[in-house]
Design a protein around this motif. Structure first.
Motif, PDB file in Angstrom:
ATOM      1  N   GLU A 267       0.836  -1.209   0.000  1.00  8.93           N
ATOM      2  CA  GLU A 267       0.000   0.000   0.000  1.00  8.93           C
ATOM      3  C   GLU A 267       0.869   1.257   0.000  1.00  8.93           C
ATOM      4  OE1 GLU A 267      -0.050  -2.481   2.172  1.00  8.93           O
ATOM      5  OE2 GLU A 267      -2.053  -3.358   2.262  1.00  8.93           O
ATOM      6  N   GLU A 268       1.952   1.208   0.803  1.00 11.21           N
ATOM      7  CA  GLU A 268       2.836   2.377   0.896  1.00 11.21           C
ATOM      8  C   GLU A 268       3.545   2.617  -0.445  1.00 11.21           C
ATOM      9  OE1 GLU A 268       5.931   1.999   3.895  1.00 11.21           O
ATOM     10  OE2 GLU A 268       6.922   3.750   3.011  1.00 11.21           O
ATOM     11  N   LEU A 269       3.971   1.529  -1.064  1.00  8.08           N
ATOM     12  CA  LEU A 269       4.664   1.656  -2.355  1.00  8.08           C
ATOM     13  C   LEU A 269       3.743   2.256  -3.402  1.00  8.08           C
ATOM     14  CD1 LEU A 269       6.439  -1.808  -2.309  1.00  8.08           C
ATOM     15  CD2 LEU A 269       7.564   0.433  -2.193  1.00  8.08           C
ATOM     16  N   GLU A 270       2.508   1.776  -3.427  1.00  2.79           N
ATOM     17  CA  GLU A 270       1.551   2.288  -4.420  1.00  2.79           C
ATOM     18  C   GLU A 270       1.307   3.779  -4.218  1.00  2.79           C
ATOM     19  OE1 GLU A 270      -1.762  -0.465  -3.983  1.00  2.79           O
ATOM     20  OE2 GLU A 270      -1.032  -1.628  -5.711  1.00  2.79           O
ATOM     21  N   SER A 271       1.210   4.193  -2.962  1.00  3.34           N
ATOM     22  CA  SER A 271       0.933   5.611  -2.753  1.00  3.34           C
ATOM     23  C   SER A 271       2.159   6.459  -3.109  1.00  3.34           C
ATOM     24  CB  SER A 271       0.387   5.873  -1.349  1.00  3.34           C
ATOM     25  OG  SER A 271       1.421   6.139  -0.464  1.00  3.34           O
ATOM     26  N   LEU A 272       3.358   5.933  -2.877  1.00  7.48           N
ATOM     27  CA  LEU A 272       4.568   6.667  -3.271  1.00  7.48           C
ATOM     28  C   LEU A 272       4.678   6.803  -4.789  1.00  7.48           C
ATOM     29  CD1 LEU A 272       7.208   5.094  -0.849  1.00  7.48           C
ATOM     30  CD2 LEU A 272       6.484   7.490  -0.885  1.00  7.48           C
ATOM     31  N   MET A 273       4.272   5.727  -5.495  1.00  8.12           N
ATOM     32  CA  MET A 273       4.385   5.724  -6.959  1.00  8.12           C
ATOM     33  C   MET A 273       3.238   6.462  -7.624  1.00  8.12           C
ATOM     34  SD  MET A 273       5.167   1.729  -7.592  1.00  8.12           S
ATOM     35  CE  MET A 273       4.958   1.825  -9.347  1.00  8.12           C
ATOM     36  N   GLY A 274       2.122   6.539  -6.919  1.00 11.38           N
ATOM     37  CA  GLY A 274       0.907   7.054  -7.531  1.00 11.38           C
ATOM     38  C   GLY A 274       0.415   6.126  -8.627  1.00 11.38           C
ATOM     39  N   ALA A 275       0.686   4.831  -8.484  1.00  7.79           N
ATOM     40  CA  ALA A 275       0.249   3.847  -9.482  1.00  7.79           C
ATOM     41  C   ALA A 275       0.009   2.511  -8.793  1.00  7.79           C
ATOM     42  CB  ALA A 275       1.316   3.692 -10.561  1.00  7.79           C
ATOM     43  N   LYS A 276      -0.796   1.657  -9.447  1.00 10.05           N
ATOM     44  CA  LYS A 276      -1.089   0.325  -8.906  1.00 10.05           C
ATOM     45  C   LYS A 276       0.036  -0.640  -9.232  1.00 10.05           C
ATOM     46  CE  LYS A 276      -4.983  -0.018  -6.676  1.00 10.05           C
ATOM     47  NZ  LYS A 276      -4.942  -0.547  -5.311  1.00 10.05           N
ATOM     48  N   LEU A 277       0.248  -1.574  -8.334  1.00  6.70           N
ATOM     49  CA  LEU A 277       1.237  -2.616  -8.559  1.00  6.70           C
ATOM     50  C   LEU A 277       0.540  -3.933  -8.838  1.00  6.70           C
ATOM     51  CD1 LEU A 277       3.693  -1.836  -5.641  1.00  6.70           C
ATOM     52  CD2 LEU A 277       4.367  -2.064  -8.033  1.00  6.70           C
TER      53      LEU A 277
END
Ligand code: TXA
Ligand code: MG
Length: 318
Positions: free
Chosen positions: A193-203
């Motif tokens: 969840e944290e990674l997705e919010s940092l990227m502004g994209a879905k994984l």
């Protein structure tokens, strides 16, 4: 030999030797990534199949750019800026000078900037990247202390750089930027969840599979103690295995009728970071105590808990 001299570690690496290095995740078994003979010794020492590629470790984004072919995607740069140095590995297209042995012949390479002061200092003094898998025999539990490396690979390393206990305790999260959508290849010390919010994209998330060549290293069975290891509801498993010398591993529960020395609680206060830090060391100790069986249960499937559960499931895989 165990010690804390960056200079000694550096000299051995320049000479093409193997050196165990501390990182925030787990200890790595490092060699000069641009020296194929040194890299081949990593595979020999670990008894690791050559289809399982290695992660390169560097200390700066500039050095990452020397390894990666073409422009690094914007989403990857965002993650790099937010997390490196830290427990994130990115898979990107590779330049041709990276030896095939490192990447198992793939056109991509896995890279990270680890977050440990000794290893960052060491990397800053080297003019080559370090190839380093976790410093454990292939398939066994990853090491989170210098003594874990010494016990199993001590004779095969020229030097073990002792940086204390690993602060995260689980391997890095691996994200591939090689395809259309960024994809998590291995869950690690970072919450999706944290990674997705940092990227502004879905994984996308790829669940591990067996030895398919397009999914190297994501082996179903891994991190395995030698003692039988079963995962489920411990209360019911206890009934099933009545009469045996049983050890338990749970987040916070203890059980009646089991010796307290054989009950392992990952985090009394149910803190998943603490649980991640303890997991591999406890698995090792449990294995050494040699009960008839280890009974374990999953932790909540949220945040870091997903990576902990991934390791528990693979440890239990037959
Ligand atoms: O936290 C970590 O990542 C630790 C520390 C030492 O940095 N290293 C580590 O390495 O866990 P290792 O070798 O145990 O796991 C590396 C994983 C393997 O599953 C391998 O298949 C995958 O990374 N990998 C490496 N290069 C790849 C590539 N080009 N494409 C897909 N997967 C790759
Ligand atoms: Mg490993």
């Amino acid at each position: 030999m165990i010690g804390s001299s960056v200079e000694v570690a550096k000299q051995h690496l320049i000479d093409g030797k193997l050196v165990a290095i501390p990182t925030e995740t787990v200890y790595g078994l490092a060699a000069n990534a641009l020296n194929p003979e040194a890299v081949s010794n990593i595979f020999k020492a670990k008894n690791r199949p050559s289809f399982d590629p290695l992660i390169l470790h560097v200390d700066s984004l500039e050095k990452v750019k020397e390894i990666v072919l073409g422009k690094i995607p914007e989403t990857a740069i965002k993650l790099a800026n937010a997390i490196w140095p830290g427990p994130l590995t990115m898979v990107l297209p590779r330049k041709p000078h990276i030896p095939d042995l490192v990447t198992s012949g793939l056109e991509t390479v896995a890279i990270r900037i680890p977050n440990h002061p000794l290893t960052l200092e060491l990397l800053s003094k080297l003019d080559f990247p370090l190839a380093a898998p976790s410093a454990n025999p292939f398939g066994y539990i990853s090491p989170t202390e210098a003594q874990h490396v010494e016990a199993q690979l001590g004779e095969k390393t020229a030097y073990i750089l002792d940086g204390g206990k690993c602060k995260v305790g689980l391997e890095s999260t691996i994200i591939s930027f090689a395809g259309e959508q960024p994809t998590v290849l291995r869950k690690g010390g970072l919450a999706i969840e944290e990674l997705e919010s940092l990227m502004g994209a879905k994984l996308a998330i790829r669940e591990h599979s067996s030895s398919r060549p397009d999914a190297p290293g994501m082996l179903h069975k891994h991190y395995s103690p030698k003692v039988p290891f079963e995962l489920g509801d411990i209360e019911s498993l206890l009934k099933e295995h009545k009469g045996k010398n049983i050890a338990t591993l749970s987040l916070s529960k203890t059980f009646k009728g089991i010796s307290s020395t054989l009950q392992f609680v990952l985090s009394e206060k149910e803190d998943l970071s603490e649980a991640a830090r303890n997991l591999f060391a406890y698995l090792r100790t449990l294995d050494q105590l040699q009960p008839d069986i280890i009974l374990a249960e999953l932790v909540p499937e949220e945040g870091l808990g997903r990576a902990i559960n991934d390791r528990l499931r693979r440890a239990a895989a037959k």
